[in-house]
Design a protein around this motif. Sequence first.
Motif, short mmCIF file in Angstrom:
data_model
loop_
_atom_site.label_atom_id
_atom_site.label_comp_id
_atom_site.label_asym_id
_atom_site.label_seq_id
_atom_site.Cartn_x
_atom_site.Cartn_y
_atom_site.Cartn_z
N ARG A 17 10.78 15.22 18.20
CA ARG A 17 11.00 16.50 17.54
C ARG A 17 12.42 16.58 17.02
O ARG A 17 13.29 15.86 17.47
N LYS A 18 12.65 17.50 16.09
CA LYS A 18 14.03 17.79 15.69
C LYS A 18 14.56 18.87 16.63
O LYS A 18 13.81 19.46 17.41
N ALA A 19 15.87 19.17 16.51
CA ALA A 19 16.51 20.03 17.49
C ALA A 19 15.87 21.41 17.59
O ALA A 19 15.74 21.97 18.67
N THR A 20 15.43 21.97 16.47
CA THR A 20 14.94 23.34 16.51
C THR A 20 13.43 23.43 16.64
O THR A 20 12.88 24.53 16.70
N GLU A 21 12.74 22.30 16.66
CA GLU A 21 11.28 22.34 16.65
C GLU A 21 10.71 22.60 18.04
O GLU A 21 11.19 22.06 19.03
N LEU A 22 9.67 23.44 18.08
CA LEU A 22 8.99 23.73 19.34
C LEU A 22 7.94 22.67 19.61
O LEU A 22 7.56 21.92 18.72
N ARG A 23 7.46 22.67 20.84
CA ARG A 23 6.31 21.82 21.13
C ARG A 23 5.06 22.49 20.58
O ARG A 23 5.07 23.67 20.23
N LYS A 24 3.99 21.74 20.56
CA LYS A 24 2.76 22.32 20.02
C LYS A 24 2.20 23.35 21.00
O LYS A 24 2.05 23.06 22.19
N VAL A 25 1.92 24.57 20.51
CA VAL A 25 1.41 25.63 21.38
C VAL A 25 -0.07 25.84 21.08
O VAL A 25 -0.47 25.99 19.93
N GLN A 26 -0.87 25.80 22.13
CA GLN A 26 -2.30 26.08 21.98
C GLN A 26 -2.67 27.10 23.03
O GLN A 26 -2.19 27.01 24.17
N ALA A 27 -3.51 28.07 22.68
CA ALA A 27 -3.83 29.11 23.68
C ALA A 27 -5.23 29.64 23.47
O ALA A 27 -5.80 29.56 22.37
N ARG A 28 -5.77 30.18 24.53
CA ARG A 28 -7.08 30.80 24.49
C ARG A 28 -7.00 32.08 25.32
O ARG A 28 -6.36 32.10 26.37
N MET A 29 -7.66 33.14 24.85
CA MET A 29 -7.66 34.37 25.62
C MET A 29 -9.04 34.60 26.20
O MET A 29 -10.03 34.10 25.69
N GLY A 30 -9.10 35.40 27.22
CA GLY A 30 -10.38 35.77 27.81
C GLY A 30 -11.13 34.61 28.41
O GLY A 30 -12.31 34.42 28.16
N VAL A 31 -10.44 33.80 29.20
CA VAL A 31 -11.11 32.64 29.76
C VAL A 31 -11.97 32.99 30.98
O VAL A 31 -12.93 32.30 31.27
N PHE A 32 -11.62 34.05 31.70
CA PHE A 32 -12.43 34.46 32.85
C PHE A 32 -13.03 35.82 32.59
O PHE A 32 -12.35 36.73 32.11
N ALA A 33 -14.31 35.97 32.93
CA ALA A 33 -14.98 37.25 32.65
C ALA A 33 -14.70 38.28 33.73
O ALA A 33 -14.64 39.47 33.46
N GLN A 34 -14.48 37.81 34.99
CA GLN A 34 -14.39 38.78 36.09
C GLN A 34 -13.05 39.50 36.15
O GLN A 34 -12.96 40.63 36.60
N ALA A 35 -12.01 38.82 35.69
CA ALA A 35 -10.71 39.48 35.70
C ALA A 35 -10.64 40.45 34.53
O ALA A 35 -11.42 40.36 33.58
N ASP A 36 -9.66 41.40 34.62
CA ASP A 36 -9.52 42.35 33.51
C ASP A 36 -8.96 41.68 32.26
O ASP A 36 -9.28 42.05 31.15
#
Lengths: 245, 936
Positions: A17-36
Motif C-alpha cells: 500500500r501507499k502511506a495514505t491507503e487503507l486496507r480493503k474493508v468488507q462488511a455485512r450487516m444483520g448477520v444474526f437474526a436473534q440479536a437486535d
Amino acid sequence: MAGLELLSDQGYRIDGRKATELRKVQARMGVFAQADGSAYLEQGNTKALAVVYGPHEMRGSRSRTRHDRAVINCQYSMATFSTAERKRRPHGDRKSTEMSLHLKQTFEAAIMTQLYPRSQIDIYVKILQSDGGNYSVCVNAATLAVIDAGIPMRDYVCACTVGFVDESPLADLCYAEESGGVSSLALALLPRSGQIALLQMDARLHQDNLDSMIEAAMTACKGVSKVLDEVVRQHLQEVSVLSRE
Amino acid sequence: MLKSKTFVKKTRSGGVVKIVREHYLRDDIWCGSENCTECKQESAVLQRDACIESNLCSYPHYLIPDTNVLLQQIDVLEDPVIRNVIILQTVLQEVRHRSAPVYKRVKDMIHEKEKHFYTFTNEHHRETFIEREPGESANDCNDRAIRVAAKWYSQHLMKSQSDGDGLRVVLLTNDQGNKQKAEESSLLVYKCEEYIKSLIANPELVDRLALSNDDKNEISSSKVLFPEHLPLSKIQAGIKSGCFLQGTFRASRDNYLEATVFVQGEGEDSTEVLIQGLQNLNRAVNQDVVAVQLLPQSQWVAPSSVVLQDEGTAKDDSAEEEEEEEEKLKISAEVARKPTGKVVGIIKRNWRPFCGMLNVSQIKESTRHLFTPADRRIPRIRIETRQASALVGQRIMVAIDGWPKYSRYPNGHFVRSLGSAGDKDTEQEVLLLEHDVPHQPFSQAVLSFLPKMPWSITPEDMAKREDLRRLTVCSVDPPGCTDIDDALHCRQLDNGNLEVGVHIADVSHFIRPGNALDKEAANRGTTVYLCGKRIDMVPELLSSNLCSLRSDYILKLYFRGSWLLFHGFNFLLLPFFPSPPYVLVQASLTYAEAQMRIDDATKNDDITESLRGLNKLAKILKRQRIKKGALTLSSLEVRFHVDSETHDPIDLQTKELMETNSMVEEFMLLANISVAQKIYDEFPDCAMLRKHPAPPPSNYEILHKASKSKNVAIHTDSAKALADSLDMAKVDCFPYFNTLLRILATRCMMQAVYFCSGMDSDFHHYGLASPIYTHFTSPIRRYADIIVHRLLAVAIGADTTYPDLMDKHKQSALSNNLNYRHKMSQYAQRASVAFHTQLFFKSKGILNEEGFVLFVRKNAIIVLIPKFGLEGTGPTLKVEQHTFSIFDKVKVTISLDDSNIQHQKIRMALTHPVILGVSVPTPDVEPQAKKSKLDR
C-alpha cells in the motif's frame, strides 16, 4: 539481519500500500437474526463481529440506572484462534477491560442516549482474527451493528490507526507495522461534524508531529465512513426489496 | 487494485509460527522508461537512448542485475559508464538482508541522477508478482521472480515503444542454472564478466571485476594451506555450548603472525585471546568477527615482543620459510602465558576497500600481482590486472573478494587509482580514506542551506537579542587560525565584582536541525586538522566567515555564558546564561600578542585591562582545579613551518605553551563545566555530556615499571594522588624525566567519550577532576557542541526543541558516531604528522640526535626524540652485552628509509652507547650508503 523496511523509497509499505491507503474493508450487516443488531466487518486480515442488544430495561444492578439517559455496556473479547499462537484469553483481563472501556466511551459520544432514559444498550464485539488495528475495526463493526439495531446516532463513528514512520504518517497499520516499533495513534471520529470521539496513544511522539498524525487519521476515518455509508445503503436496499415482496 | 495473500511460515526461537500477511498487487507501478507511452509516470528515470559500446549488445538496452551480481560486482556497477540499470525490489530486499554496506551503496547510486538507476517494485506489480511454489526454495523463488520481471520488461518495452527502436533488457547473472532457465524463456542473459568484457570502449572496467568462485580455482595450486572454516550453524552451536568464543579479530601491527581476539563478555568482563601462527589465524582479516577455540592450557604461549613483518617474496606461497619463523616465535618466553586459541570460523567479514600499492610480479607478462595494503594489519592481497605497468608507483584501492583455503593470500580486485605514491595530495587522500574521514566537497544539497550572502543580522534577531556592542570583547587564538569561535570579556562592575563573559559563536542559528547541512555535519562529526590542510565539518562560509568571531566589525550572533566573580577571599562563581545577544568583537589576538599586551606595563587600554583581569582570574581557577586533582599530562605536539609556495615542511618544532594559552583554556573549561551542569539540570535524560573514565589499575603498569627504574614512587589510587606524585617525581640532573613520566602517564589514560546522560550513570571526568563535563566552546569544528548549543538554547528559552534532540537512543547513536569520528580524526592527524615528519627528514638527510628509551622490546628499543617529538623503533637485534632500561639516554642517527616506498619510515640507528654489531659509528655530514636491514 535488518528489520523490515516499513516504507520504501518508492513510497510502498510492506504489503504494497501507499502511506495514505487503507486496507480493503468488507462488511455485512444483520448477520444474526436473534440479536437486535449485528454486523461483521473485515479490514484486511482483521475480522470482527459485533452484536447489539437493546435498548432494554436495566439488568443486574439497578443502581447504575440513569434517569436522563441510557447506559451503554460494552464487552470486548478476542477469539482463542485470532492470533498466530492459540492462546486462551480469560474474560476481564486488563487489556480487554481497557478496550471495553474505550469502546464504551466512544459510543457514549455517538449514540443519542438521552432518548432512552432508564434503559441499557449492550454492545458485544469479538475479534475473530487479529492483524492490527483491533480497536478501530471493533468501532467500525459496532457502528454498523448499532445502525442495524435502529438506535439513533449523531453520526457514524469511524476509527482508524495511524503510525509515524520516517517523518510521514501511515494510515491503517497492519500487525507487522504495529509491532515494528512505530508510534501509533488510534482515533475515532464523527466524520460529518469532524468531532473526535476518542483519541488514544501510548507511544512517545514529538509534539510537532501530532498535528500531522491527527490530520492523517481524520482523512483515513473519513475514508472509512464512505465505505460504511455504502454498506449501510446497500443493506437498506436489500432489506427494502425483501420487505416489499 | 487487486489483492492476494501470501502465507509465510516463520520460525522464532525454536517455535514454528504461521504468519499471514496481506499482499496488495497494484497496476499503477510504472516501468520508468522514457520511451514508454503506456505508463503514466511523471518523470522517467531510464533514458531513451541507453547506448553503451558493447560487442555483445549493439542495441540500446537496460540492465537487470541479479542479487549476487549486485553484491559482488558493486565496484563495477558504480562506474559512471554503467547507466540505465533496473534494480528489482526482490534484488534490493535481498541485498538489504545480506549486506548493509552494499545496500547503502546501491541506494546512493539510485539517488544519483546521472546514473539512471530505477527501482522497480516488482513484487507488488500485478503482472510480475509470483507465488512461491511448494518445494521451491526461497532463492529459486527469487530467481524466478527476477526472470519474470525481466520477461515482463522485455515484452512491455516491445509493446509500448512508439517508434520501435529496439530497446531491450539484458539480465545479468552469474548463476549457471538461472542463466539457463532464462535462456529457455528466450531472455537476453549474460554473465557479468562476459558483459563487462564486451564493453570495448572501457577495457579498464575488467580489472574492477570481482573474482567469482570458478576463477579462483585456476589461481593457485591445490595445496591446502588452511583448515576449513566451520559452517555458521556449527559455530553458533559451539558458541552456545561454550566451546567457541565469539570476538573481534585484531591483527597485531608489529607481527603478522600474531593477533588477538577481543571477546566481549558480560558487562565489564571481556577477555583477549591470543592467536599465533598462520594456521591458527586461519584467514581472518583485521576487524572480522570470528569464532575462536581455546587451545589446551599446555599449548598456551606468551605474546612475543618480536617485530615481524611479512616480507615474504612475492612469487610463491613460501610455507617453509614461515614455519621457521613460527618456530622462532614458539621458543620465546615461557613466562606470562596468555589464553591462546585458534580461529575456527568467520562469523562476519568486515572487509572494506584497502589503500596500498602494487608489488609487480617478477614475471613480465603475468597479470597476477600482489598488493600491499598501507595498513600493516591487513595481509597482502593477490589481484589480477592488465595495467600493472601503469599502476606501479601508484597508490591504489583494492577490495578483497575471498580467501580460499589453498591460497596463502586473499584474492581481490582493483577498485581505483588514487595517484602516485609520495605525492602529498595522494598520501593525504590515502590517510583520509584509511581513517574513514568523509572529505568529499560539500554537495549542492548541503550548500543550499547556507545563508545567502551578503548576510546581515535581521531586525527580528536584533529585537530578540541583547545588544552588547559596548563590551570590549576580544578573541585569543593561535596564529593563522581562521575558524575563531570563542571570545572573552572581563569588566569591573560598579559594586566591585568582576564579570567575565565567554562568547561562543551561535552556529546553531545557521544550522537548523534535520536539514542536509545538519545531517552532513552530524556525519562528519568533527573538523579534521591535517598538516597544511583542514577538512571542515561545515562549509567554509560558516566556519571562517559567518560564525567566526573575527574583528571585522560585522555583528555576530553568539551565546554568552557569564559568571559573576566576587572579589576578596571568597572566590565564588555564579554562572548565568542570559538570552543570546549579538556582539562586536573588538580585537583578534594571537596568544603571543595577548601575552605581550599583558606584559607591557605601558599599555592601559580597555582590551589590555580586560586581558589582565582574565589572566589573573585564570591563574586562580587553575590553582583551584589542580587542588581538586586535575591532571596535567604531556604529549609532544609538533608544529611544522611550511614553505608558503611548495607547502613542504621546512622546520619542525614542538608547540610552545604560553600563559595566555592556559588563560583561554581555563575559561573554556569553566564554560564547558557550567553548561554541562545547566543542560543536565534541564534535561536529565538527553543531555550530551563527555566523560573520561578512570583507567583500570592494570593500565598503570608501564608507569610503575618506569618510575621504579629511577626509584621514584608513583601513586595511582586516584587522580589527585597521581597528579601529586607526578609533581613530586623529579630526579636530579635529569630535568626531562618529569616530562617523560607525564608522556607515559598520558598513555595509561582511557579515551574520553561523548555519551547521552539518559543512558549512563557515570559522568565523572577523570582528567579534569570534574563531576560533569561537556563540549560547548567549539561549535564550528565539533558537532557535539552544536547539540549542546541547541540544548542550552532550549534551556534558556531561545529556541524550540525537535524530536531527535529529546530521544535518548538517537542521541546515544549520535554520540557513538561522534566518538568514532573523533578517534579516527586523531589517528588521521597523527598519521599526517608522521608523513610530514618523513618529508622533513627526506629534505634533511641524516641527523644525529639525543633521545630517551621509552620502551624496551625483546629485539628492539623504542626511542623518543624530544626535539622532534618523534618516536621510533631503534635497532632490532638481540643485544646481550648491554642492558637497556627505560629512560636511558641514547644517541641515535636518524634517516629516512625509503627502500619501501609504501612504508617509508624513519630509521634510527644507535650511535651511543656503543654496542658491537648494533651501534653504528656516528655518521659525518655526508649520508652514507644504505646499510642492509638489521632485522634480517
